[in-house]
Scaffold this motif. Structure first.
Motif, PDB file in Angstrom:
ATOM      1  N   ASP A 163       0.803  -1.223   0.000  1.00 29.17           N
ATOM      2  CA  ASP A 163       0.000   0.000   0.000  1.00 29.17           C
ATOM      3  C   ASP A 163       0.840   1.278   0.000  1.00 29.17           C
ATOM      4  O   ASP A 163       0.357   2.355  -0.345  1.00 29.17           O
ATOM      5  CB  ASP A 163      -0.978   0.002   1.179  1.00 29.17           C
ATOM      6  CG  ASP A 163      -0.278  -0.227   2.512  1.00 29.17           C
ATOM      7  OD1 ASP A 163       0.944   0.059   2.612  1.00 29.17           O
ATOM      8  OD2 ASP A 163      -0.935  -0.695   3.454  1.00 29.17           O
ATOM      9  N   GLY A 164       2.109   1.153   0.419  1.00 32.49           N
ATOM     10  CA  GLY A 164       2.966   2.333   0.435  1.00 32.49           C
ATOM     11  C   GLY A 164       2.728   3.275   1.595  1.00 32.49           C
ATOM     12  O   GLY A 164       3.422   4.290   1.720  1.00 32.49           O
ATOM     13  N   THR A 165       1.766   2.956   2.445  1.00 29.84           N
ATOM     14  CA  THR A 165       1.406   3.891   3.515  1.00 29.84           C
ATOM     15  C   THR A 165       1.569   3.306   4.921  1.00 29.84           C
ATOM     16  O   THR A 165       1.598   4.066   5.889  1.00 29.84           O
ATOM     17  CB  THR A 165      -0.057   4.353   3.359  1.00 29.84           C
ATOM     18  OG1 THR A 165      -0.903   3.200   3.282  1.00 29.84           O
ATOM     19  CG2 THR A 165      -0.231   5.177   2.084  1.00 29.84           C
ATOM     20  N   CYS A 166       1.643   1.981   5.049  1.00 32.53           N
ATOM     21  CA  CYS A 166       1.719   1.386   6.391  1.00 32.53           C
ATOM     22  C   CYS A 166       3.120   1.623   6.996  1.00 32.53           C
ATOM     23  O   CYS A 166       4.035   2.085   6.314  1.00 32.53           O
ATOM     24  CB  CYS A 166       1.400  -0.107   6.335  1.00 32.53           C
ATOM     25  SG  CYS A 166       2.737  -1.109   5.677  1.00 32.53           S
ATOM     26  N   CYS A 173       5.910  -0.205   5.049  1.00 32.42           N
ATOM     27  CA  CYS A 173       6.231   0.420   3.756  1.00 32.42           C
ATOM     28  C   CYS A 173       7.019   1.709   3.973  1.00 32.42           C
ATOM     29  O   CYS A 173       8.003   1.973   3.279  1.00 32.42           O
ATOM     30  CB  CYS A 173       4.956   0.712   2.970  1.00 32.42           C
ATOM     31  SG  CYS A 173       4.272  -0.727   2.128  1.00 32.42           S
ATOM     32  N   CYS A 196       4.629  -5.420   4.065  1.00 24.81           N
ATOM     33  CA  CYS A 196       3.482  -4.494   4.074  1.00 24.81           C
ATOM     34  C   CYS A 196       2.274  -5.097   4.795  1.00 24.81           C
ATOM     35  O   CYS A 196       1.906  -6.249   4.572  1.00 24.81           O
ATOM     36  CB  CYS A 196       3.102  -4.144   2.636  1.00 24.81           C
ATOM     37  SG  CYS A 196       1.595  -3.151   2.520  1.00 24.81           S
ATOM     38  N   LEU A 197       1.667  -4.302   5.657  1.00 27.34           N
ATOM     39  CA  LEU A 197       0.501  -4.780   6.415  1.00 27.34           C
ATOM     40  C   LEU A 197      -0.703  -5.004   5.497  1.00 27.34           C
ATOM     41  O   LEU A 197      -1.639  -5.704   5.855  1.00 27.34           O
ATOM     42  CB  LEU A 197       0.151  -3.773   7.519  1.00 27.34           C
ATOM     43  CG  LEU A 197       1.232  -3.588   8.589  1.00 27.34           C
ATOM     44  CD1 LEU A 197       0.858  -2.450   9.542  1.00 27.34           C
ATOM     45  CD2 LEU A 197       1.477  -4.880   9.367  1.00 27.34           C
TER      46      LEU A 197
HETATM   47 ZN   LIG Z   1       2.353  -1.177   3.411  1.00 33.81          ZN
END
Ligand SMILES: [Zn+2]
Length: 343
Positions: free
Chosen positions: A90-93, A96, A104-105
């Motif tokens: 997701d690039g946001t957890c 990441c 990544c979660l």
């Molecule tokens: Zn992530």
């Protein structure tokens, strides 16, 4: 569209499936041009993936052409030739953001369900790719689709085994298991290791390992050959790419004091009897790696484009997608080392 799914009896079938649609604004739809079968596809095939939904379209190694993008896709464009990461992120957890993309979660593996949220895979004519800007990598003209599919998973994984094994110039490196991932590790270690020994019970795989620059031997020869190569000290780094308890045992016993065992074989044995006495006495480091295509694929793509790496040389069989049942049989029985399917 046509898509490969489990037939429920340890085989696969090619089914008619609904064409995938854009669900989220960050999705893209890719028309698959080449897709490969990975060892990880064999776990659901043999009922070893808890909760697996048999309707899941298989496959996490694919390259093709973008035919549609969602409203929020910014970097990837329709018409681009691309390869996809084997997992989405997701690039946001927290992982990441810290650069641990393979943890990544929000991760899911294309072609899997049960252990991760279901995400239909790329052994199909079309595939929906979430987080398209993160997962898809545009390809330059000099890298063909067949070479590109190795960037999805097994080349970054083999490379990760070498990097996380701390392989240094001149090291004695042993690679246990010459399936596709092990062969990628052999290829990546070949320019660095002083002595490179590849271990596998299948003669065809040993031949490919030899071609990639290793001395290839059978498992029963490992103790003697590694002993001879190291004055009985053991190898500096042993890469375990087979994913069996026997291979891990062999790896632990062929590593020198303070050496590193770098594991990229997939393990699911909660009761594995780890020899902690051996680990302690030899001060061994045991390190597991899933592989991180999102982190490593740019430089690996550059190496392929420049002709320094040629992962497609391990392909032994090329078949149409319609022949997936036969392709899986050949791969499962190890008659085939690496199979590429063309939709
Ligand atoms: Zn992530």
């Amino acid at each position: 569209m046509k898509a490969v799914v489990l037939a429920g009896d340890g085989t696969v079938r090619v089914d008619d499936a609904a064409d995938p649609q854009i669900v989220d604004g960050t999705d893209a739809i890719v028309e698959v041009r080449r897709t490969a079968i990975c060892g990880a596809d064999l776990f659901p095939l043999h009922g070893m993936t808890p909760g697996f939904d048999d309707a899941t379209i298989l496959g996490h190694e694919f390259a093709g052409v973008v035919v549609e993008v969602g409203a929020n896709v910014e970097r990837i464009q329709t018409g681009q030739r691309v390869v996809c990461t084997s997992t989405i992120s997701d690039g946001t957890c927290a992982h990441c953001r810290a650069g641990r993309v393979s943890q990544c979660l929000g991760r899911a593996l294309f072609g899997y369900s049960g252990v991760y949220p279901r995400l239909d895979g790329g052994q199909a004519e079309l595939v929906r790719v979430p987080h398209a800007d993160r997962c898809l990598l545009a390809l330059p003209d000099e890298v063909d689709d067949e070479s590109a599919i190795f960037l999805a998973d097994i080349l970054p994984t083999g490379y990760g085994a070498v990097v996380r094994g701390g392989v240094a110039a001149g090291d004695v490196v042993v690679v246990v298991g010459c399936g596709p991932v092990g062969l990628m590790a052999v290829m990546c270690a070949a320019g660095i290791a002083g002595t490179l020994i590849a271990v596998d019970g299948v003669q065809e795989r040993r031949k490919i390992a030899e071609r990639l620059g290793a001395q290839a031997i059978a498992p029963e020869e490992a103790a003697a050959v590694v002993g001879d190569a190291t004055a009985e000290l053991g190898a500096d780094v042993v890469i375990e790419a087979a994913g069996s308890p026997g291979a891990l045992d062999l790896a632990l016993r062929q590593t020198r004091g303070r050496g590193i065992i770098s594991v990229v074989g997939a393990h699911f044995e909660p009761d594995y009897p780890l020899d902690n006495a051996l680990m302690f006495e030899r001060e061994l480091t045991l390190r597991f790696t899933i592989g991180d295509p999102a982190r490593d694929r740019d430089q690996l793509l550059a190496s392929i484009a420049a002709g320094r790496l040629d992962p497609a040389q391990i392909v032994t069989h090329r078949l149409p997608l319609d022949a997936a049942p036969e392709a899986y049989r050949l791969f499962d029985t190890r008659e085939a080392t690496k199979v590429v399917l063309t939709p």
